[in-house]
Scaffold this motif. Structure first.
Motif, PDB file in Angstrom:
ATOM      1  N   LEU A 130       2.428  18.457 -17.465  1.00 26.24           N
ATOM      2  CA  LEU A 130       3.230  19.574 -17.970  1.00 26.24           C
ATOM      3  C   LEU A 130       3.928  20.302 -16.831  1.00 26.24           C
ATOM      4  N   HIS A 131       3.240  20.446 -15.707  1.00 27.34           N
ATOM      5  CA  HIS A 131       3.852  21.109 -14.553  1.00 27.34           C
ATOM      6  C   HIS A 131       5.034  20.295 -14.038  1.00 27.34           C
ATOM      7  N   ALA A 132       4.888  18.975 -14.020  1.00 25.96           N
ATOM      8  CA  ALA A 132       5.979  18.106 -13.561  1.00 25.96           C
ATOM      9  C   ALA A 132       7.222  18.299 -14.425  1.00 25.96           C
ATOM     10  N   LYS A 133       7.052  18.354 -15.737  1.00 31.59           N
ATOM     11  CA  LYS A 133       8.199  18.537 -16.613  1.00 31.59           C
ATOM     12  C   LYS A 133       8.836  19.910 -16.425  1.00 31.59           C
ATOM     13  N   GLU A 175       4.324  15.946  -7.053  1.00 35.86           N
ATOM     14  CA  GLU A 175       4.491  14.545  -6.656  1.00 35.86           C
ATOM     15  C   GLU A 175       5.101  13.726  -7.801  1.00 35.86           C
ATOM     16  N   ILE A 176       4.564  13.909  -8.996  1.00 35.42           N
ATOM     17  CA  ILE A 176       5.063  13.166 -10.153  1.00 35.42           C
ATOM     18  C   ILE A 176       6.509  13.562 -10.454  1.00 35.42           C
ATOM     19  N   ALA A 177       6.809  14.859 -10.377  1.00 35.04           N
ATOM     20  CA  ALA A 177       8.177  15.330 -10.628  1.00 35.04           C
ATOM     21  C   ALA A 177       9.160  14.724  -9.628  1.00 35.04           C
ATOM     22  N   GLN A 178       8.767  14.641  -8.360  1.00 31.56           N
ATOM     23  CA  GLN A 178       9.626  14.007  -7.357  1.00 31.56           C
ATOM     24  C   GLN A 178       9.910  12.559  -7.717  1.00 31.56           C
ATOM     25  N   SER A 179       8.883  11.851  -8.154  1.00 28.94           N
ATOM     26  CA  SER A 179       9.053  10.445  -8.521  1.00 28.94           C
ATOM     27  C   SER A 179       9.983  10.289  -9.719  1.00 28.94           C
ATOM     28  N   ILE A 180       9.865  11.205 -10.669  1.00 30.16           N
ATOM     29  CA  ILE A 180      10.736  11.165 -11.848  1.00 30.16           C
ATOM     30  C   ILE A 180      12.182  11.440 -11.449  1.00 30.16           C
ATOM     31  N   ALA A 181      12.404  12.491 -10.671  1.00 29.74           N
ATOM     32  CA  ALA A 181      13.764  12.871 -10.265  1.00 29.74           C
ATOM     33  C   ALA A 181      14.456  11.733  -9.524  1.00 29.74           C
ATOM     34  N   ALA A 182      13.705  10.986  -8.736  1.00 29.19           N
ATOM     35  CA  ALA A 182      14.292   9.872  -7.980  1.00 29.19           C
ATOM     36  C   ALA A 182      14.784   8.753  -8.889  1.00 29.19           C
ATOM     37  N   LEU A 183      14.254   8.691 -10.117  1.00 30.52           N
ATOM     38  CA  LEU A 183      14.635   7.629 -11.058  1.00 30.52           C
ATOM     39  C   LEU A 183      15.777   8.028 -11.981  1.00 30.52           C
ATOM     40  N   LEU A 184      16.058   9.328 -12.082  1.00 32.02           N
ATOM     41  CA  LEU A 184      17.152   9.778 -12.947  1.00 32.02           C
ATOM     42  C   LEU A 184      18.487   9.626 -12.219  1.00 32.02           C
ATOM     43  N   PRO A 185      19.550   9.281 -12.932  1.00 30.68           N
ATOM     44  CA  PRO A 185      20.833   8.955 -12.289  1.00 30.68           C
ATOM     45  C   PRO A 185      21.378  10.035 -11.369  1.00 30.68           C
ATOM     46  N   ALA A 235       0.845  -1.193   0.000  1.00 33.45           N
ATOM     47  CA  ALA A 235       0.000   0.000   0.000  1.00 33.45           C
ATOM     48  C   ALA A 235       0.879   1.241   0.000  1.00 33.45           C
ATOM     49  N   PRO A 236       0.317   2.405  -0.396  1.00 32.02           N
ATOM     50  CA  PRO A 236       1.139   3.614  -0.481  1.00 32.02           C
ATOM     51  C   PRO A 236       1.841   3.939   0.834  1.00 32.02           C
ATOM     52  N   ALA A 237       3.090   4.298   0.729  1.00 26.74           N
ATOM     53  CA  ALA A 237       3.838   4.706   1.909  1.00 26.74           C
ATOM     54  C   ALA A 237       3.441   6.124   2.281  1.00 26.74           C
ATOM     55  N   THR A 238       3.440   6.435   3.563  1.00 23.11           N
ATOM     56  CA  THR A 238       3.193   7.812   3.994  1.00 23.11           C
ATOM     57  C   THR A 238       4.439   8.628   3.706  1.00 23.11           C
ATOM     58  N   ARG A 239       4.278   9.674   2.871  1.00 21.53           N
ATOM     59  CA  ARG A 239       5.418  10.501   2.534  1.00 21.53           C
ATOM     60  C   ARG A 239       5.193  11.890   3.065  1.00 21.53           C
ATOM     61  N   VAL A 240       6.228  12.616   3.245  1.00 17.80           N
ATOM     62  CA  VAL A 240       6.138  13.917   3.895  1.00 17.80           C
ATOM     63  C   VAL A 240       6.469  15.021   2.906  1.00 17.80           C
ATOM     64  N   ALA A 241       5.607  16.018   2.828  1.00 16.45           N
ATOM     65  CA  ALA A 241       5.854  17.161   1.958  1.00 16.45           C
ATOM     66  C   ALA A 241       6.975  18.010   2.528  1.00 16.45           C
ATOM     67  N   ASN A 242       7.441  18.967   1.713  1.00 20.99           N
ATOM     68  CA  ASN A 242       8.561  19.793   2.149  1.00 20.99           C
ATOM     69  C   ASN A 242       8.198  20.690   3.334  1.00 20.99           C
ATOM     70  N   PRO A 302      17.623  18.304  -8.688  1.00 14.09           N
ATOM     71  CA  PRO A 302      16.708  19.037  -7.809  1.00 14.09           C
ATOM     72  C   PRO A 302      15.589  19.667  -8.631  1.00 14.09           C
ATOM     73  N   LEU A 303      14.424  19.783  -8.030  1.00 11.46           N
ATOM     74  CA  LEU A 303      13.300  20.392  -8.723  1.00 11.46           C
ATOM     75  C   LEU A 303      13.422  21.916  -8.699  1.00 11.46           C
ATOM     76  N   HIS A 304      12.898  22.551  -9.722  1.00 11.45           N
ATOM     77  CA  HIS A 304      12.929  24.003  -9.835  1.00 11.45           C
ATOM     78  C   HIS A 304      11.698  24.581  -9.130  1.00 11.45           C
ATOM     79  N   GLY A 305      11.726  24.588  -7.829  1.00 14.61           N
ATOM     80  CA  GLY A 305      10.606  25.090  -7.055  1.00 14.61           C
ATOM     81  C   GLY A 305      10.197  24.106  -5.984  1.00 14.61           C
ATOM     82  N   THR A 306       9.453  24.585  -5.000  1.00 15.14           N
ATOM     83  CA  THR A 306       8.943  23.736  -3.928  1.00 15.14           C
ATOM     84  C   THR A 306       7.428  23.827  -3.911  1.00 15.14           C
ATOM     85  N   GLN A 307       6.799  22.909  -3.218  1.00 18.25           N
ATOM     86  CA  GLN A 307       5.351  22.860  -3.193  1.00 18.25           C
ATOM     87  C   GLN A 307       4.881  22.185  -1.914  1.00 18.25           C
TER      88      GLN A 307
END
Length: 387
Positions: free
Chosen positions: A107-110, A212-222, A35-42, A226-231
């Motif tokens: 689009l926002h994630a990219k 959320e999607i952008a975080q998941s993508i960044a975790a998969l890239l070598p 089941a989904p893990a509890t994750r913590v926002a910034n 860092p993301l350009h912005g916080t949320q």
């Protein structure tokens, strides 16, 4: 048959309440993931406490392969993008509810990924059994400013059904309504599924989903860019009809709603609805109501553009300037979706009558029921005000 474009949240044949549990249900059924893990926002607030945001379900199975046809008529395979992070989102190309929210979030994630976005591929897959021709995925892509920003894939009914089955997607016409699972998969560069997200019907959480999607993508890239912005991923406060709000008006000025501003007939819309309805004709026709409202003391009409899911910041202005006659009623701008959600908007276009003390007197899903004539609208107002 008149088919409603309203999306229902159907998972593995069961209509479920919107929430984090949907992601768990479909993921467990497909690959026995946890089941989904509890994750913590910034901000330190658990994302799982936000009922309008699915924090995603971890996956690990190999993503089922497919080859389908994109909006340009080109055959595209999942395998051809091996080495990139691939986002696969299932969308109805005639949808006016969750699908536009999903594509905006992608689009926002990219955008959040900055230069790293070049290592990400966006794929949409049609999820409407009655809109499988290439023209439908092309029209949707054009309407939402996505024509050259993704591959929106379709195929024969048999091809699509195979992909739907492989990804646990329910897609069917039920009593004239398109039902499909609003699923978005994040697939790692090695071809394995990494995470599953399900979009909630909430305009205000679109950027949160993108984050959320952008975080998941960044975790998969070598290099884990860092993301350009916080949320913040915490629950967002909404603005309902019992609260005063002042919105910017397209063309200049402000529009006030809520206690102290009187009863209003409120229309929520987006300019991209020209894909599925004669929006220009219907908006101009409402000038007749506004004139009558002034003469008879009826609730004035205010239109509100759901700007957060427009194709561009200029989309509304361009659309209004193209109308054959100017609108005699104000068009306000809801930039963050908090008013649309506060007024319980579930589709677009959406019409409702709100009393001066903030009580909902009636609502109409115009995408499902169609636009009323002036006579029908006046009768609806009379009946609502007599209750």
């Amino acid at each position: 048959m008149q088919v409603s474009r309203r999306l229902h949240w159907t998972v593995l044949g069961l209509s479920l309440a919107v929430g984090v549990g949907i992601g768990a249900a479909i993921a467990i059924a497909r690959s026995s993931s946890a089941a989904p893990a509890t994750r913590v926002a910034n901000t330190g607030t658990p994302a799982t406490l936000n009922r309008n945001l699915d924090p995603g379900t971890p996956l690990s199975a190999v993503a089922p392969g497919f080859t389908l046809t994109d909006q340009f008529g080109k055959r595209v395979s999942l395998r051809s993008f091996r080495g990139k992070v691939v986002i696969v989102s299932f969308n109805d190309p005639e949808c006016t509810t969750i699908c536009p929210l999903t594509t905006t979030a992608l689009l926002h994630a990219k955008k959040l990924l900055g230069p790293a976005a070049s290592r990400v591929e966006l794929l949409g897959i049609g999820a409407n059994p009655e809109a499988t021709q290439v023209k439908w995925v092309r029209n949707y892509s054009q309407a939402h400013g996505m024509l050259h920003k993704w591959h929106f894939l379709t195929g024969s009914p048999a091809e699509l059904e195979r992909v739907w089955r492989a990804y646990g997607i329910e897609a069917a016409v039920e009593q004239g309504t398109i039902d499909h699972t609003p699923a978005t998969y994040v697939i790692a560069p090695d071809g394995r599924e990494s995470r599953l997200f399900l979009t909630q019907m909430a305009y205000s959480s679109v950027k949160q989903l993108g984050y959320e999607i952008a975080q998941s993508i960044a975790a998969l890239l070598p290099d884990h860019p860092p993301l350009h912005g916080t949320q913040s991923l915490a629950q967002i406060g909404l603005v309902g009809p019992k609260q005063r709000v002042t919105l910017p008006r397209e063309g200049g000025g402000r529009v006030r709603l809520g206690p102290g501003s009187g009863a209003h007939l409120v229309l929520f819309f987006d300019s991209w609805e020209t894909e599925v309805t004669d929006l220009a004709k219907q908006l101009v026709a409402l000038n007749r109501y506004q004139a009558l409202a002034r003469q008879k003391g009826l609730p004035p009409l205010v239109a509100i553009d759901e700007a957060g899911v427009e194709a561009s910041p200029q989309a509304l202005r361009r659309f209004l300037s193209s109308l054959p006659h100017p609108l005699s009623y104000p068009v306000a701008i809801d930039r963050d979706g908090t008013v649309a959600d506060g007024y319980r908007v579930q589709d677009s276009p959406w019409l409702e009558l709100v009393s001066g003390n903030g009580r909902f007197l009636f609502y109409e899903d115009l995408e499902v029921k169609g636009w009323p004539t002036l006579k029908q609208l006046l009768a609806r107002l009379r009946n609502a005000q007599m209750k």
